[in-house]
Design an enzyme around this catalytic site. Structure first.
Site, short mmCIF file in Angstrom:
data_model
loop_
_atom_site.label_atom_id
_atom_site.label_comp_id
_atom_site.label_asym_id
_atom_site.label_seq_id
_atom_site.Cartn_x
_atom_site.Cartn_y
_atom_site.Cartn_z
N HIS A 114 -21.93 -13.06 -13.73
CA HIS A 114 -22.02 -13.53 -15.13
C HIS A 114 -20.76 -14.31 -15.49
O HIS A 114 -20.82 -15.35 -16.16
CB HIS A 114 -22.12 -12.35 -16.11
CG HIS A 114 -23.38 -11.56 -16.02
ND1 HIS A 114 -23.40 -10.25 -15.63
CD2 HIS A 114 -24.66 -11.90 -16.31
CE1 HIS A 114 -24.64 -9.80 -15.67
NE2 HIS A 114 -25.42 -10.78 -16.07
N ALA A 128 -23.92 -5.48 -19.04
CA ALA A 128 -23.42 -4.87 -17.80
C ALA A 128 -22.85 -6.00 -16.94
O ALA A 128 -23.23 -6.18 -15.78
CB ALA A 128 -24.52 -4.09 -17.08
#
Ligand code: PAF
Length: 281
Positions: A36, A31
């Site tokens: 990230h 996700a």
């Protein structure tokens, strides 16, 4: 390139290791969001090979509903990573490839770091995190691994894990990325309604207020102030607020000039658990 088994990953990593390449590793539970991506971008800058794992690790969830509802978007994650750089190795293992037989965590002693904050509220969580990262570090064999500071306690625990397990991996902490309203980016934000997303800014605003008042206000008064802010807001339920020593993660009762402190919050928006933290001095 997408790889599904530890054997293929190990073979790939070893072939690069033999060529004296630098391997950077970004473990994730998928996700993926901009937070990230910032870790992957840093890994790409500093290494010649980057491995990103996407694996929702069952042994670090102490709540089965949380595990079940954890957002899973593997196709979007893969295209996002491929768009960023087509040479990234995307490691997408199956549970059975990592946990043979029983899906159980090992038990680790992180010198007490595991007993604070998240450790108190998510029993066994850091044993699960340690178990999976211990496996990943041995499979991927990275020179450097990248973690977000949103999970600051996890970051300190991973540094401890590599020391106690004597794993030759350098651990890098990367700054928290925030939404325009200040909310720390998190995969769990995908589960918030637009209203909850707006209301959750209270977490950031409260941390900012604590940071601004830290020099002139006692820790007891700051604790009371935070409790009051959350009492005034019926949409968010405070699980804990702590001002803790950045190194030991122990709750601070009084300030000591030579120590570094951080403020930590865990709160629920409905049944979605959010965490955040901010340095104070
Ligand atoms: O921070 C996370 O997403 C997870 O705890 C990690 C480090 C990928 C281990 O499962």
């Amino acid at each position: 390139m997408v790889i599904h088994t530890q054997k293929e990953t190990l073979v790939k990593a070893l072939s690069f290791r033999n060529k004296n390449e630098k391997i950077g590793f970004v473990p994730t539970m998928g996700a993926l969001h901009k937070g990230h991506i910032s870790l992957v971008a840093k890994a790409l800058e500093e290494n010649t090979l980057v491995v990103v794992s996407i694996f929702v690790n069952p042994t670090q969830f102490n709540n089965s509903a949380d595990l079940e509802k954890y957002p899973r978007t593997p196709e979007d994650d893969i295209s996002l990573l491929k768009e960023l750089n087509n040479d990234i190795i995307i490691y997408l293992p199956e549970i059975s490839d990592l946990y043979e037989g029983s899906v159980l965590a090992k038990s680790y002693n992180y010198g007490g770091l595991e007993n604070e904050m998240e450790g108190k509220h998510r029993s066994g969580h850091f044993d699960g995190v340690g178990t999976i990262l211990d496996k990943f570090f041995r499979i991927v064999n990275p020179d450097t691994a990248y973690f977000g500071e949103k999970d600051f306690q996890q970051l300190q625990i991973v540094k401890k894990l590599t020391a106690i397990e004597k794993l030759p991996v350098k651990i890098i902490g990367c700054p928290i990325l925030r939404e325009p309203n200040g909310l720390a980016m998190s995969s769990r934000n995908k589960r918030l309604s637009p209203k909850q997303f707006d209301e959750a800014t209270l977490i950031y605003k409260t941390l900012e207020e604590v940071q601004a008042k830290f020099r002139t206000t006692s820790i007891a008064d700051l604790n009371a102030l935070v409790a009051e802010r959350f009492l005034q807001n019926p949409h968010l339920e405070l699980e804990y607020f702590e001002i803790a020593n950045e190194k030991t993660l122990k709750t601070a009762k009084r300030k000591n000039k030579s120590s570094k402190y951080r403020a930590f919050i865990a709160a629920f928006a409905g049944n979605i658990r959010l965490i955040d933290n901010m340095p104070l001095n």
